[in-house]
Design an enzyme around this catalytic site. Sequence first.
Site, mmCIF file in Angstrom:
data_model
loop_
_atom_site.group_PDB
_atom_site.id
_atom_site.type_symbol
_atom_site.label_atom_id
_atom_site.label_comp_id
_atom_site.label_asym_id
_atom_site.label_seq_id
_atom_site.Cartn_x
_atom_site.Cartn_y
_atom_site.Cartn_z
ATOM 1 N N LYS A 1 0.720 -1.321 -0.049
ATOM 2 C CA LYS A 1 -0.012 0.036 0.067
ATOM 3 C C LYS A 1 0.919 1.324 0.014
ATOM 4 O O LYS A 1 0.513 2.078 -0.568
ATOM 5 C CB LYS A 1 -1.066 0.061 1.085
ATOM 6 N N THR A 2 2.127 1.412 0.843
ATOM 7 C CA THR A 2 2.777 2.499 0.709
ATOM 8 C C THR A 2 3.390 2.757 -0.736
ATOM 9 O O THR A 2 3.473 3.937 -1.091
ATOM 10 C CB THR A 2 3.796 2.408 1.708
ATOM 11 N N ASP B 1 -3.479 7.811 4.181
ATOM 12 C CA ASP B 1 -3.116 6.476 4.551
ATOM 13 C C ASP B 1 -3.907 5.847 5.740
ATOM 14 O O ASP B 1 -4.337 6.632 6.535
ATOM 15 C CB ASP B 1 -1.421 6.489 4.847
ATOM 16 N N GLU B 2 -3.654 4.660 5.825
ATOM 17 C CA GLU B 2 -4.386 4.090 7.264
ATOM 18 C C GLU B 2 -5.876 4.779 7.508
ATOM 19 O O GLU B 2 -5.907 4.955 8.592
ATOM 20 C CB GLU B 2 -3.563 4.276 8.351
ATOM 21 N N GLN C 1 -7.985 -4.425 9.285
ATOM 22 C CA GLN C 1 -6.921 -4.147 10.428
ATOM 23 C C GLN C 1 -7.384 -2.738 11.257
ATOM 24 O O GLN C 1 -6.290 -2.211 11.865
ATOM 25 C CB GLN C 1 -5.385 -3.813 9.492
ATOM 26 N N ARG D 1 1.334 -10.630 10.526
ATOM 27 C CA ARG D 1 2.947 -10.384 10.789
ATOM 28 C C ARG D 1 3.957 -11.203 10.163
ATOM 29 O O ARG D 1 4.985 -11.134 10.135
ATOM 30 C CB ARG D 1 3.106 -9.903 12.212
#
Length: 714
Positions: free
Chosen positions: A33-34, A217-218, A248, A596
């Site tokens: 995503k980044t 973002d987020e 998330q 993770r």
Amino acid sequence: MSDLIANLNAPQLQAVTLPPVHALILAGAGSGKTRVLTTRIAWLMSTGQVGPHGVLAVTFTNKAAKEMTARLSSLVPINTRGMWIGTFHGLCNRLLRAHYREAGLPQTFQILDTADQLAMVKRLLKNLNVDDEKYPPRELVHFINAHKEQGVRAAQAEAYDNYTQKRVELYAEYENQCNREGVVDFAELLLRCYELLQRNEPLRRHYQERFRYILVDEFQDTNKLQYAWLQLLAGGGAKVFAVGDDDQSIYAFRGAEVGNMRDFERDYAGDNIIRLEQNYRSHGNILAAANALIKNNRERLGKNLWTDAGEGEPIRAFEGYSDLDEARFIVEEIRELVRDGVSPTQVALLYRSNAQSRVLENELFTKGVPYKVYGGLRFFERQEIKHALAYLRLLGNPDDDTAFLRVVNFPTRGIGARSLENLQATAHQMNSSLYNAAASLTGKAGQTVGGFIRLIEQLRQETENLPLPEMVEHIIEKSGLAQHYRTEKEGQDRLENLDELINAAATFIDDEGAIGEGGALVSFLTLASLEAGEHQAGEGQEAVQLMSVHAAKGLEFDVVFITGLEQGLFPHENSVSQGRDGLEEERRLMYVAVTRARKRLYVTCAQTRMLHGQTRYCVPSSFLEEIPEQLLRRLNKKAESASAVPAYGQFGGGYAEPPAAHGLRVGMNVEHAKFGVGVIVATEGRGADARVQVNFGRAGMKWLALEYAKLTPV
């Protein structure tokens, strides 16, 4: 240009090259995503659709903002220095600095950090002669910030009772004091900026016309006010590119609104939803487990992670007899992995509650495995633990001035800095400890400090003949520590850590030969000092990473252990008591934990766990049941009956429970036609009066009369 988009997959390419439209990018864990967000900005500038000054990019951490700026510099040959890339708070600060007069602020306004804000509230309560036990400062800070994050000033705050009305009045006094002193807290930055844009039309129009593209973002972590702020800036026709993952969203306790993503879909994105589902982090079995878990949540926007990296290894599941057995297994596995060439820095131990770290830390310490607690303190370095140990140190040695100064006014007893300065001067003149010098103080200082001395003497008498675990429990309660943290809005973590200190004392006593000269208390305090001061990983030394699941978000490791997977622990009983929404937040947290892991994932639980120095019988987490059996490799067989479960005395220093009627016993797994499989946690009565208490996990705790209930051992 071709280099810019060369290695993007199809959905990433679609997102990066979208025409000027609002869009919602559902970016799964490890889906890049980044990269998509940064490349989108670079694409817009490279194709001449916008200049650097026409972009507003919002991140959730300063680290993410710096990373985005650095990546952008490497992608396009522009000066990024003047670009508006930052966190909500950072960007609002920038805007308020530029327009401080319009915002009603002095040019040099200062920002209060968390500690400063708490100190100001304490000062306010003292000046107004308000009882800080009835209105705890930390709770009032939370009350103020929660209202600001909802966009509610003191004048608009609603109060349905006298207690809340008083808190609203204190909120108003706090606002007046901040304005008088020319300071703002973090929540104020956003609210003040929002109000400025809302009421000042020329200024609002200026920024609406300036920012043609807004990228966030987020997005799943935004709160109500942050979404409203974005809507204001987008009101002039700017196109919003929101990237997030509703699966998330794990910060409801901080005010995050997972519903903002659905609102954004309705208000802006419409059909422009792109799903980034290809995962570049984890092997297939790990993703299959994550997908199976999260599909149990309702009202998801929906996506399914996949990878072309192959299935990889099965997920390893281990069920220990006790939390100590679980910890021993984990540490032995880590040592084996390191012998096989795995870097310790690529091994993470995740837990739901920070208190769980104590047993793991103790075992790592004992086996000489270097470790670091990420985003937090090692167990014996935590504030509440150091406070409790200071009280214990004073019982053993009243001349310990360091321990004395730590707790003489904690919890607060009205002993001011001036009184302590006088006491220290007196002690220096007398060449004695602070404790002994206290008798020489007169006036108010003599009364307040004398009260503390009497408390310590009373605690010493009351605990003189108590076993160590009961001594620790008594000190935590009677010193006022427990009550102090009960009144804190977010004191639950600290209370759990204090409970774990009692467990540490019980485990310490169970260790044969652990008691040295000076008795149990001195030996225990020595162990605590050694664990706090030794075996820390040095700078550059490779170390195993310990952290809560919340702290792990955004990180990734080759090997991950998710520990303590038991009902009431993970999912946490506090969240489950909130109903379906609470359970779904816990499941999202489990989803974050699972994703993770890159190569190997362990899920572990224990049949018994120490709580308040006593053994608690546990039921495996419902989340374990949601992972398909074919994905698991069970590393030990589940106990088939009570004979396979160690007796209570082996862990808690007590004795094995007597068998109930019908041959049933505490610790035995039983099945009920209606409630399913559970664990017997208590028994009482005989014959026709015999009853058992069974923890049925999802169905809860039940007392059943054995004369009528048909329970089958499994």
